[in-house]
Write a protein that holds these residues in place. Structure first.
Motif, mmCIF file in Angstrom:
data_model
loop_
_atom_site.group_PDB
_atom_site.id
_atom_site.type_symbol
_atom_site.label_atom_id
_atom_site.label_comp_id
_atom_site.label_asym_id
_atom_site.label_seq_id
_atom_site.Cartn_x
_atom_site.Cartn_y
_atom_site.Cartn_z
ATOM 1 N N MET A 293 0.703 -1.052 0.036
ATOM 2 C CA MET A 293 -0.092 -0.047 0.040
ATOM 3 C C MET A 293 0.903 1.117 -0.041
ATOM 4 S SD MET A 293 -3.185 0.865 2.566
ATOM 5 C CE MET A 293 -4.507 2.170 2.378
ATOM 6 N N GLY A 294 0.706 2.078 -1.076
ATOM 7 C CA GLY A 294 1.672 3.223 -1.014
ATOM 8 C C GLY A 294 1.050 4.347 -0.257
ATOM 9 N N GLN A 295 1.601 5.701 -0.595
ATOM 10 C CA GLN A 295 1.038 6.670 0.082
ATOM 11 C C GLN A 295 -0.316 7.337 -0.765
ATOM 12 O OE1 GLN A 295 2.211 8.128 2.905
ATOM 13 N NE2 GLN A 295 3.639 6.574 2.907
ATOM 14 N N ILE A 296 -1.497 6.909 0.044
ATOM 15 C CA ILE A 296 -2.809 7.123 -0.495
ATOM 16 C C ILE A 296 -3.329 8.602 -0.179
ATOM 17 C CG2 ILE A 296 -5.040 6.332 -0.498
ATOM 18 C CD1 ILE A 296 -3.283 4.497 -2.227
ATOM 19 N N VAL A 331 -2.168 -7.928 -2.932
ATOM 20 C CA VAL A 331 -3.144 -6.568 -3.131
ATOM 21 C C VAL A 331 -2.068 -5.611 -3.109
ATOM 22 C CG1 VAL A 331 -4.842 -5.415 -1.812
ATOM 23 C CG2 VAL A 331 -4.964 -7.743 -1.742
ATOM 24 N N SER A 332 -2.459 -4.822 -3.888
ATOM 25 C CA SER A 332 -1.725 -3.427 -4.054
ATOM 26 C C SER A 332 -2.722 -2.452 -4.390
ATOM 27 C CB SER A 332 -0.792 -3.608 -5.346
ATOM 28 O OG SER A 332 -0.367 -2.465 -5.839
ATOM 29 N N VAL A 333 -2.525 -1.081 -3.522
ATOM 30 C CA VAL A 333 -3.067 -0.130 -3.596
ATOM 31 C C VAL A 333 -2.274 1.110 -3.534
ATOM 32 C CG1 VAL A 333 -5.043 1.446 -2.458
ATOM 33 C CG2 VAL A 333 -4.968 -1.092 -2.307
ATOM 34 N N VAL A 334 -2.386 1.980 -4.665
ATOM 35 C CA VAL A 334 -1.280 2.963 -5.114
ATOM 36 C C VAL A 334 -1.973 4.235 -5.589
ATOM 37 C CG1 VAL A 334 0.616 1.364 -5.393
ATOM 38 C CG2 VAL A 334 -0.568 1.956 -7.345
ATOM 39 N N PRO A 338 -4.278 11.347 -10.485
ATOM 40 C CA PRO A 338 -5.465 11.715 -9.801
ATOM 41 C C PRO A 338 -6.242 10.540 -9.636
ATOM 42 C CG PRO A 338 -5.623 11.973 -12.117
ATOM 43 C CD PRO A 338 -4.273 11.748 -11.866
ATOM 44 N N ASN A 339 -5.689 9.304 -9.818
ATOM 45 C CA ASN A 339 -6.464 8.146 -9.405
ATOM 46 C C ASN A 339 -5.930 7.284 -8.415
ATOM 47 O OD1 ASN A 339 -8.130 8.709 -11.819
ATOM 48 N ND2 ASN A 339 -6.414 7.844 -13.084
ATOM 49 N N VAL A 340 -6.539 6.250 -7.914
ATOM 50 C CA VAL A 340 -6.291 5.322 -7.121
ATOM 51 C C VAL A 340 -6.311 4.006 -7.522
ATOM 52 C CG1 VAL A 340 -6.768 4.190 -4.968
ATOM 53 C CG2 VAL A 340 -6.815 6.437 -4.915
ATOM 54 N N GLU A 341 -5.360 3.078 -7.811
ATOM 55 C CA GLU A 341 -5.195 2.085 -8.703
ATOM 56 C C GLU A 341 -5.239 0.864 -7.815
ATOM 57 O OE1 GLU A 341 -2.717 1.424 -11.817
ATOM 58 O OE2 GLU A 341 -3.088 3.454 -12.658
ATOM 59 N N VAL A 342 -6.202 -0.087 -7.602
ATOM 60 C CA VAL A 342 -6.330 -1.253 -6.834
ATOM 61 C C VAL A 342 -6.254 -2.492 -7.820
ATOM 62 C CG1 VAL A 342 -7.600 -2.492 -5.148
ATOM 63 C CG2 VAL A 342 -8.048 -0.003 -5.416
ATOM 64 N N THR A 343 -5.291 -3.364 -7.273
ATOM 65 C CA THR A 343 -4.900 -4.728 -7.923
ATOM 66 C C THR A 343 -4.892 -5.831 -7.022
ATOM 67 O OG1 THR A 343 -3.505 -3.221 -9.505
ATOM 68 C CG2 THR A 343 -3.141 -5.722 -9.701
ATOM 69 N N ALA A 410 -8.696 -2.293 -10.996
ATOM 70 C CA ALA A 410 -9.660 -0.961 -10.650
ATOM 71 C C ALA A 410 -8.834 0.277 -10.890
ATOM 72 C CB ALA A 410 -10.388 -1.475 -9.590
ATOM 73 N N ILE A 411 -9.271 1.134 -11.765
ATOM 74 C CA ILE A 411 -8.961 2.476 -11.462
ATOM 75 C C ILE A 411 -9.977 3.388 -11.119
ATOM 76 C CG2 ILE A 411 -7.771 4.682 -12.970
ATOM 77 C CD1 ILE A 411 -6.859 2.287 -14.771
ATOM 78 N N LEU A 412 -9.836 4.081 -9.916
ATOM 79 C CA LEU A 412 -10.589 4.959 -9.188
ATOM 80 C C LEU A 412 -10.395 6.217 -9.265
ATOM 81 C CD1 LEU A 412 -11.631 2.605 -6.208
ATOM 82 C CD2 LEU A 412 -12.915 2.753 -8.292
ATOM 83 N N PRO A 413 -10.951 7.051 -9.889
ATOM 84 C CA PRO A 413 -10.688 8.632 -9.937
ATOM 85 C C PRO A 413 -10.928 9.102 -8.412
ATOM 86 C CG PRO A 413 -12.306 8.168 -11.664
ATOM 87 C CD PRO A 413 -12.162 7.022 -10.851
ATOM 88 N N VAL A 414 -9.889 10.005 -7.933
ATOM 89 C CA VAL A 414 -10.147 10.626 -6.569
ATOM 90 C C VAL A 414 -11.560 11.551 -6.608
ATOM 91 C CG1 VAL A 414 -8.901 11.891 -4.934
ATOM 92 C CG2 VAL A 414 -7.779 10.241 -6.076
#
Length: 421
Positions: A293-296, A331-334, A338-343, A410-414
């Motif tokens: 998990m990166g700096q969200i 699980v990766s969350v970065v 302008p997006n949050v990518e969840v893999t 998944a790519i989620l716009p902030v």
């Protein structure tokens, strides 16, 4: 006021009777006017002249034509103009038959467009006034001839004004009806979206916790006789998972409570701050999970935060159910711009039939509407993911990995466009 409203209602439902009454009034006015001499020595005098039989006949025919002015306005205008011309050419003394033509011109102007109104108005004014000046019984400069010009012009203008007002009122009414329909459609759309959101939450909660309960119950049944300590531990996990499921179900169903109902949910919606707790439940169930998990940042909208959590929960639940006993998950969350990518990745073979049905996917979906019809026999987990992401204006893809395993991305716009996840 009530009598006036009733009178208007009766007039709308009996137009022919109203026109017959109008024709009667016009006929009476014309007959009375035909007995008046406007140019007496002491002003207008009564009884100094009497209309002849042809004038009375023309007045009666003109008034009778007005009875049908709404059914055949053009024909009535032609008939009344013809009667007026006949009276102007032959009448002596003059009878005001032109009054019928004025009312007929008003009716035509109120029922046609503006350009046609002015064309027919000019023709009627010029025709009747010209005949009256050139061939009428009065001098061309008489005020009666000017009165014909003025009254026909006012009739055309008044009819056009009435038509414009009717069109304006109809436009306002149509706009109000359209706004009402739009509000109703918007309300139905919001209700449908809310029902869909609650259904997704219920699916995610139930699927996740019931899958864990199923796994731990199977472990407890398998080791009950030989390793009771491990069975007790598995049953403890079952108890914890069921308690969590009940709590989340209570919170979700609490959204449906009416204002003022007791025991409204006070616990905040789950998000990435509970990711460690979520991953730990899977690890306790025997699924190794690694998290990167990166700096969200702390500025994630609530809808995006909840969507990311639910996507991870559903993906790991699918791994637990379908990827096999030896599978591992990552699980990766970065944050990427302008997006949050969840893999979510797993290395399970997934050869059973349930996996083929529930995790079948070969297309990328960026809009929830594209995935709404994809349910070829499996569960609703992948569809729910896509609906969540599509509602936020993001992009979701899910499919088998090369060499085995499965991948959900998944790519989620902030800055999400949807108000709910």
């Amino acid at each position: 006021m009530t009598t006036l409203v009733r009178g208007r209602g009766w007039a709308r439902t009996h137009p022919l009777a109203v026109d017959a009454l109008l024709a009667t009034v016009v006929l009476i006015c014309m007959v009375i006017g035909s007995f008046a001499e406007p140019h007496g020595q002491q002003g207008p005098t009564w009884g100094t002249r009497t209309p002849d039989l042809p004038s009375l006949l023309l007045m009666t025919l003109g008034a009778f034509a007005l009875v049908f002015r709404r059914r055949a306005p053009w024909s009535v205008l032609g008939a009344t103009c013809a009667a007026s011309l006949a009276e102007l050419l032959t009448g002596e003394p003059r009878a005001p038959v032109v009054m019928c033509a004025v009312i007929a011109l008003f009716t035509v102007a109120a029922r046609t467009d503006r350009s046609t109104t002015w064309r027919i108005g000019v023709i009627t004014m010029a025709g009747l006034t010209g005949v009256a000046m050139l061939s009428g019984p009065m001098p061309w400069y008489s005020q009666e001839n000017l009165g014909i010009f003025a009254w026909t012009g006012m009739a055309a203008a008044a009819g056009d004004a009435v038509r414009s007002r009717r069109a304006f009122v109809a436009a306002i009414r149509e706009r109000a009806e359209r706004a009402e329909r739009t509000r109703e459609e918007e309300a139905r759309r919001r209700v449908a979206e809310e029902r869909l959101r609650i259904a997704r939450d219920l699916h995610d909660v139930v699927a996740h916790h019931i899958a864990l309960v199923n796994v731990q119950a199977g472990v407890a049944a398998h080791v009950m006789d030989k390793r009771p300590d491990q069975a007790k531990e598995a049953l403890a996990h079952v108890r914890d998972a069921s308690r969590s499921a009940l709590n989340e179900l209570r919170a979700t169903v609490g959204l449906l409570r009416q204002t003022g109902d007791p025991e409204a949910p006070t616990e905040p919606a789950p998000g990435l701050h509970r990711l460690d707790e979520l991953v730990e439940t899977f690890r306790n169930a025997g699924l190794p999970v690694e998290v990167a998990m990166g700096q969200i940042g702390l500025d994630l909208p609530a809808a995006v935060d909840l969507a990311a959590f639910r996507i991870i929960q559903e993906a790991l639940t699918n791994v637990q159910k379908h990827a096999g006993a030896a599978a591992k998950a990552e699980v990766s969350v970065v944050r990427v711009g302008p997006n949050v990518e969840v893999t979510i990745l797993d290395d399970g073979p997934g050869d059973d039939k349930d996996d083929k049905n529930d995790r079948k996917d070969k297309s990328d979906v960026g809009d929830a509407s594209d995935a709404s019809g994809e349910n070829e026999g499996g569960g609703h987990g992948l569809i729910g993911m896509r609906e969540r992401v599509g509602a936020l204006g993001g992009h979701c893809s899910a499919g088998p990995r090369y060499g085995g395993g499965f991948r959900v991305h998944a790519i989620l716009p902030v800055t999400a466009k949807g108000g709910t996840a």
